[in-house]
Motif scaffolding. Structure first.
Motif, PDB file in Angstrom:
ATOM      1  N   THR A 156       0.817  -1.222   0.000  1.00  0.00           N
ATOM      2  CA  THR A 156       0.000   0.000   0.000  1.00  0.00           C
ATOM      3  C   THR A 156       0.847   1.266   0.000  1.00  0.00           C
ATOM      4  OG1 THR A 156      -0.216   0.079   2.414  1.00  0.00           O
ATOM      5  CG2 THR A 156      -1.928  -1.119   1.192  1.00  0.00           C
ATOM      6  N   THR A 157       2.092   1.175   0.450  1.00  0.00           N
ATOM      7  CA  THR A 157       2.955   2.363   0.478  1.00  0.00           C
ATOM      8  C   THR A 157       3.947   2.375  -0.677  1.00  0.00           C
ATOM      9  OG1 THR A 157       4.558   1.274   1.944  1.00  0.00           O
ATOM     10  CG2 THR A 157       2.796   2.566   2.986  1.00  0.00           C
ATOM     11  N   GLU A 158       3.828   1.424  -1.570  1.00  0.00           N
ATOM     12  CA  GLU A 158       4.758   1.301  -2.695  1.00  0.00           C
ATOM     13  C   GLU A 158       4.668   2.513  -3.622  1.00  0.00           C
ATOM     14  OE1 GLU A 158       5.680  -2.643  -5.085  1.00  0.00           O
ATOM     15  OE2 GLU A 158       3.704  -1.851  -5.546  1.00  0.00           O
ATOM     16  N   GLY A 159       5.794   2.904  -4.140  1.00  0.00           N
ATOM     17  CA  GLY A 159       5.836   3.989  -5.121  1.00  0.00           C
ATOM     18  C   GLY A 159       5.510   5.354  -4.539  1.00  0.00           C
ATOM     19  N   SER A 160       5.854   5.563  -3.275  1.00  0.00           N
ATOM     20  CA  SER A 160       5.625   6.851  -2.600  1.00  0.00           C
ATOM     21  C   SER A 160       4.146   7.192  -2.482  1.00  0.00           C
ATOM     22  CB  SER A 160       6.354   7.984  -3.328  1.00  0.00           C
ATOM     23  OG  SER A 160       7.719   7.748  -3.358  1.00  0.00           O
ATOM     24  N   ARG A 161       3.300   6.186  -2.494  1.00  0.00           N
ATOM     25  CA  ARG A 161       1.856   6.398  -2.407  1.00  0.00           C
ATOM     26  C   ARG A 161       1.452   6.628  -0.960  1.00  0.00           C
ATOM     27  NH1 ARG A 161      -2.939   4.087  -1.845  1.00  0.00           N
ATOM     28  NH2 ARG A 161      -2.642   1.881  -1.593  1.00  0.00           N
ATOM     29  N   VAL A 162       0.593   7.586  -0.720  1.00  0.00           N
ATOM     30  CA  VAL A 162       0.044   7.839   0.608  1.00  0.00           C
ATOM     31  C   VAL A 162      -1.128   6.887   0.802  1.00  0.00           C
ATOM     32  CG1 VAL A 162      -1.078   9.538   2.097  1.00  0.00           C
ATOM     33  CG2 VAL A 162       0.738  10.252   0.550  1.00  0.00           C
ATOM     34  N   THR A 163      -1.124   6.170   1.934  1.00  0.00           N
ATOM     35  CA  THR A 163      -2.195   5.209   2.186  1.00  0.00           C
ATOM     36  C   THR A 163      -3.499   5.930   2.498  1.00  0.00           C
ATOM     37  OG1 THR A 163      -1.593   5.085   4.520  1.00  0.00           O
ATOM     38  CG2 THR A 163      -0.633   3.430   3.062  1.00  0.00           C
ATOM     39  N   THR A 164      -4.586   5.255   2.165  1.00  0.00           N
ATOM     40  CA  THR A 164      -5.905   5.820   2.477  1.00  0.00           C
ATOM     41  C   THR A 164      -6.234   5.544   3.932  1.00  0.00           C
ATOM     42  OG1 THR A 164      -7.110   3.797   1.921  1.00  0.00           O
ATOM     43  CG2 THR A 164      -6.695   5.372   0.107  1.00  0.00           C
ATOM     44  N   TYR A 165      -7.213   6.266   4.423  1.00  0.00           N
ATOM     45  CA  TYR A 165      -7.664   6.072   5.798  1.00  0.00           C
ATOM     46  C   TYR A 165      -8.115   4.627   6.009  1.00  0.00           C
ATOM     47  CZ  TYR A 165     -10.576   6.441   9.950  1.00  0.00           C
ATOM     48  OH  TYR A 165     -11.129   6.242  11.182  1.00  0.00           O
ATOM     49  N   GLU A 166      -8.856   4.082   5.058  1.00  0.00           N
ATOM     50  CA  GLU A 166      -9.357   2.710   5.159  1.00  0.00           C
ATOM     51  C   GLU A 166      -8.219   1.704   5.212  1.00  0.00           C
ATOM     52  OE1 GLU A 166     -10.489   4.917   2.827  1.00  0.00           O
ATOM     53  OE2 GLU A 166     -12.409   5.361   3.815  1.00  0.00           O
ATOM     54  N   GLU A 167      -7.182   1.922   4.406  1.00  0.00           N
ATOM     55  CA  GLU A 167      -6.033   1.007   4.419  1.00  0.00           C
ATOM     56  C   GLU A 167      -5.312   1.058   5.765  1.00  0.00           C
ATOM     57  OE1 GLU A 167      -4.753   1.032  -0.298  1.00  0.00           O
ATOM     58  OE2 GLU A 167      -4.126   2.691   0.993  1.00  0.00           O
ATOM     59  N   ARG A 168      -5.147   2.257   6.308  1.00  0.00           N
ATOM     60  CA  ARG A 168      -4.486   2.389   7.611  1.00  0.00           C
ATOM     61  C   ARG A 168      -5.301   1.705   8.706  1.00  0.00           C
ATOM     62  NH1 ARG A 168      -3.518   7.555   5.560  1.00  0.00           N
ATOM     63  NH2 ARG A 168      -5.214   8.448   6.784  1.00  0.00           N
ATOM     64  N   ILE A 169      -6.607   1.878   8.659  1.00  0.00           N
ATOM     65  CA  ILE A 169      -7.492   1.270   9.668  1.00  0.00           C
ATOM     66  C   ILE A 169      -7.466  -0.252   9.536  1.00  0.00           C
ATOM     67  CG2 ILE A 169      -9.920   1.010  10.372  1.00  0.00           C
ATOM     68  CD1 ILE A 169      -8.550   3.574  11.341  1.00  0.00           C
TER      69      ILE A 169
END
Length: 186
Positions: A156-169
């Motif tokens: 989910t953090t690959e390629g400097s991508r910011v994770t979404t709230y749902e992914e973090r939860i």
């Protein structure tokens, strides 16, 4: 003339061999750079989430991180000098410090980040295995679950991508579940 040619050959080969000795892969530098990039990525996401970074600032930092990540991928698994790794680490440190200064202005006490929790749980599994508190079956199950969480988290953090709230939860809930089961065995 032959002596001069022989001296040149010896000199050139000694310079080349000394250069080869200082050129090597640096696995610790790779891991350290990866860890720094993950922390920077999380700090950007946190700054965006808390509002201490505007979307434009976050995008600027992500673009800078992407450039550093591109350079990292060029260095990774190749024979490069220590100076090249030091330069990459200096760039990461500079970016990390700049983001920390921006984010620290209005930071607040929050729960540990998922990346920090993954590291802490790995330490507990390792310690449980070494001390004998975990059975082999429990250790395998916990390690397998943590590896799955870690893989998904890194994806989910690959390629400097910011994770979404749902992914973090989702990641947080999976870590909570694993931690609860590990606490039962204590």
């Amino acid at each position: 003339m032959k002596n001069l040619a022989l001296i040149l050959v010896v000199l050139v080969s000694s310079v080349l061999s000394s250069g080869c000795v200082s050129m090597q892969t640096w696995p610790d530098s790779e891991r350290s750079a990866e860890n720094k990039m993950v922390v920077i990525q999380e700090n950007i996401g946190d700054g965006l989430k808390t509002g201490t970074l505007s979307p434009d600032q976050a995008q600027m930092y992500l673009t800078t991180l992407k450039g550093i990540r591109t350079d990292y991928e060029l260095l990774r698994d190749k024979r490069v000098s220590r100076e090249e790794w030091n330069s990459l680490h200096a760039r990461l440190d500079l970016l990390g410090d700049e983001i920390n200064r921006k984010v620290a202005r209005t930071s607040r006490v929050e729960e540990p980040r998922n990346g920090d929790r993954i590291i802490a749980l790995q330490g507990r599994i390792d310690e449980g295995r070494k001390s004998g508190r975990l059975s082999a079956a429990d250790e395998r199950e916990f390690q397998s679950r943590l590896d799955s969480i870690r893989r998904d988290y890194l994806r989910t953090t690959e390629g400097s991508r910011v994770t979404t709230y749902e992914e973090r939860i989702d990641t947080s809930h999976r870590l909570d579940s694993l931690e609860t089961e590990m606490n039962r065995i204590r």
